[in-house]
Design a protein around this motif. Structure first.
Motif, PDB file in Angstrom:
ATOM      1  N   VAL A  48      48.330  43.769  36.735  1.00 44.28           N
ATOM      2  CA  VAL A  48      47.474  44.839  37.211  1.00 44.28           C
ATOM      3  C   VAL A  48      47.761  46.036  36.320  1.00 44.28           C
ATOM      4  O   VAL A  48      48.881  46.557  36.305  1.00 44.28           O
ATOM      5  CB  VAL A  48      47.761  45.190  38.683  1.00 44.28           C
ATOM      6  CG1 VAL A  48      46.996  46.446  39.096  1.00 44.28           C
ATOM      7  CG2 VAL A  48      47.396  44.026  39.592  1.00 44.28           C
ATOM      8  N   TYR A 107      46.488  52.332  45.109  1.00 44.69           N
ATOM      9  CA  TYR A 107      45.602  51.175  45.002  1.00 44.69           C
ATOM     10  C   TYR A 107      46.184  50.116  44.069  1.00 44.69           C
ATOM     11  O   TYR A 107      45.993  48.911  44.287  1.00 44.69           O
ATOM     12  CB  TYR A 107      44.209  51.608  44.527  1.00 44.69           C
ATOM     13  CG  TYR A 107      43.346  52.155  45.629  1.00 44.69           C
ATOM     14  CD1 TYR A 107      42.815  51.322  46.611  1.00 44.69           C
ATOM     15  CD2 TYR A 107      43.057  53.517  45.707  1.00 44.69           C
ATOM     16  CE1 TYR A 107      42.026  51.827  47.636  1.00 44.69           C
ATOM     17  CE2 TYR A 107      42.268  54.028  46.726  1.00 44.69           C
ATOM     18  CZ  TYR A 107      41.759  53.179  47.692  1.00 44.69           C
ATOM     19  OH  TYR A 107      40.973  53.678  48.717  1.00 44.69           O
ATOM     20  N   SER A 108      46.894  50.539  43.035  1.00 47.17           N
ATOM     21  CA  SER A 108      47.527  49.577  42.126  1.00 47.17           C
ATOM     22  C   SER A 108      48.602  48.779  42.856  1.00 47.17           C
ATOM     23  O   SER A 108      48.704  47.557  42.690  1.00 47.17           O
ATOM     24  CB  SER A 108      48.139  50.304  40.926  1.00 47.17           C
ATOM     25  OG  SER A 108      47.145  50.960  40.164  1.00 47.17           O
ATOM     26  N   ALA A 119      46.850  46.345  45.218  1.00 47.25           N
ATOM     27  CA  ALA A 119      46.279  45.213  44.481  1.00 47.25           C
ATOM     28  C   ALA A 119      47.365  44.279  43.972  1.00 47.25           C
ATOM     29  O   ALA A 119      47.212  43.048  44.024  1.00 47.25           O
ATOM     30  CB  ALA A 119      45.433  45.731  43.311  1.00 47.25           C
ATOM     31  N   LEU A 122      42.608  39.058  46.289  1.00 50.37           N
ATOM     32  CA  LEU A 122      42.496  40.516  46.424  1.00 50.37           C
ATOM     33  C   LEU A 122      41.848  40.897  47.745  1.00 50.37           C
ATOM     34  O   LEU A 122      42.211  41.912  48.344  1.00 50.37           O
ATOM     35  CB  LEU A 122      41.686  41.093  45.254  1.00 50.37           C
ATOM     36  CG  LEU A 122      41.627  42.614  45.163  1.00 50.37           C
ATOM     37  CD1 LEU A 122      43.015  43.189  44.865  1.00 50.37           C
ATOM     38  CD2 LEU A 122      40.630  43.063  44.099  1.00 50.37           C
ATOM     39  N   LEU A 179      34.894  47.968  43.226  1.00 55.35           N
ATOM     40  CA  LEU A 179      35.397  46.871  42.413  1.00 55.35           C
ATOM     41  C   LEU A 179      34.232  46.326  41.591  1.00 55.35           C
ATOM     42  O   LEU A 179      33.260  45.816  42.146  1.00 55.35           O
ATOM     43  CB  LEU A 179      35.980  45.766  43.294  1.00 55.35           C
ATOM     44  CG  LEU A 179      36.484  44.506  42.582  1.00 55.35           C
ATOM     45  CD1 LEU A 179      37.644  44.814  41.649  1.00 55.35           C
ATOM     46  CD2 LEU A 179      36.883  43.429  43.602  1.00 55.35           C
ATOM     47  N   LEU A 188      38.894  48.163  39.224  1.00 57.42           N
ATOM     48  CA  LEU A 188      38.958  48.792  40.544  1.00 57.42           C
ATOM     49  C   LEU A 188      38.945  50.301  40.320  1.00 57.42           C
ATOM     50  O   LEU A 188      39.922  50.871  39.815  1.00 57.42           O
ATOM     51  CB  LEU A 188      40.219  48.363  41.299  1.00 57.42           C
ATOM     52  CG  LEU A 188      40.383  48.939  42.716  1.00 57.42           C
ATOM     53  CD1 LEU A 188      39.207  48.542  43.611  1.00 57.42           C
ATOM     54  CD2 LEU A 188      41.706  48.494  43.330  1.00 57.42           C
ATOM     55  N   GLN A 246      48.529  42.168  46.847  1.00 57.44           N
ATOM     56  CA  GLN A 246      47.511  41.179  47.211  1.00 57.44           C
ATOM     57  C   GLN A 246      47.478  40.030  46.206  1.00 57.44           C
ATOM     58  O   GLN A 246      47.330  38.859  46.579  1.00 57.44           O
ATOM     59  CB  GLN A 246      46.130  41.836  47.263  1.00 57.44           C
ATOM     60  CG  GLN A 246      45.920  42.833  48.401  1.00 57.44           C
ATOM     61  CD  GLN A 246      45.809  42.158  49.752  1.00 57.44           C
ATOM     62  OE1 GLN A 246      46.719  42.248  50.581  1.00 57.44           O
ATOM     63  NE2 GLN A 246      44.713  41.470  49.995  1.00 57.44           N
TER      64      GLN A 246
END
Length: 282
Positions: free
Chosen positions: A4, A20-21, A24, A187, A279, A153, A27
């Motif tokens: 990521v 968010y990183s 992700a 994700l 996304l 994203l 996930q």
């Protein structure tokens, strides 16, 4: 394709990009690579001709060169500091493998160079040049969307853990491939997924929606579908708001009205009005 890649700049929304990183990465069970790009600054060469003596002109040029060197060193140090702060934030959220990279050049070129090891790229909707201006998208974003061939994203200025996703579907081959990708992607594991098409209510479009629903249900998702009429951007955002959906998903470069808004001015309008992450699948 394992990492990521999290794009860090001087904007205040770095916190959201980091959040968010980290989400992700957990996930996807993937490591995070933090990227900061130092763009080449184009200095305007001053006019030191005229009545100034030769020695004075050379002295001024030497001072300007020294000033440029100091600026470059400060920018480098600032970039390292940003990356270190971002790394601490991502690690604090449970991501154990975090690397830091600083590059010179443009963001799009740096990301293209990293594509082979990139599973997902996370970057802010508003870059450092627009962080304090509402409804203005970062200047490099459109170039990145057009050139990078990995999922992107795009994050707003604040973080909310996504619980529902909406796929803006147009029935194109590219969008259908995106449906298949999303169906198998960890994700969005465990999320309800809404598949929304903005088009006339024809049997063909109903069949396309039914196919998309089947693919996603086979991937273990609870799926709702909707066929809307009207303008693409307001229709999608109205649906998103009505159902409190916190992740918009779309495939880049289809062959319909959604394609037109993805590669034209409506794309930027869509992103400008977005208050949730988007996304973009490639």
């Amino acid at each position: 394709m394992t990492n990521v890649v999290s794009c860090i700049d001087a904007a205040a929304l770095n916190d959201a990009v980091c959040d968010y990183s980290a989400w992700a990465a957990q996930q996807l069970e993937a490591p995070v690579t933090l990227l900061h790009v130092l763009e080449e600054q184009q200095r305007v060469q001053p006019d030191v001709t005229g009545n100034i003596g030769l020695g004075t002109r050379e002295h001024l040029l030497d001072e300007l060169a020294e000033l440029d060197e100091k600026r470059a060193k400060l920018a480098l140090q600032h970039g390292h500091l940003l990356l270190e702060q971002a790394a601490k934030k991502v690690q604090a959220q449970g991501v154990t493998v975090v690397t830091q990279r600083q590059r010179h050049g443009t963001l799009s070129n740096a990301l293209l160079d990293m594509e082979d090891d990139m599973r997902l790229c996370v970057l802010g909707l508003h870059g450092e040049d627009s962080a304090n201006q509402l409804h203005k998208v970062g200047s490099q974003l459109e170039t990145v969307i057009r050139t990078v061939h990995r999922p992107l994203l795009l994050t707003p200025s604040s973080y909310t853990a996504p619980k529902q996703a909406m796929f803006a579907y147009d029935g194109s081959a590219t969008a259908s491939k995106g449906v298949e990708t999303l169906a198998q992607s960890p994700l969005v594991k465990g999320m309800a997924v809404h598949v929304v098409m903005v088009a006339d209510a024809s049997s063909k479009h109903q069949e396309q929606l039914a196919w998309a629903k089947e693919q996603l249900e086979n991937g273990g998702h609870h799926v709702s579908t909707a066929l809307l009429q009207g303008e693409v951007e307001p229709s999608l955002h109205a649906y998103q708001k009505q159902y409190d959906i916190d992740l918009m998903v779309m495939g880049a470069f289809g062959h319909s009205r959604i394609r037109q808004f993805l590669i034209g001015s409506t794309t930027m309008k869509m992103l400008q009005e977005s208050t949730s992450p988007v996304l973009v699948l490639r």
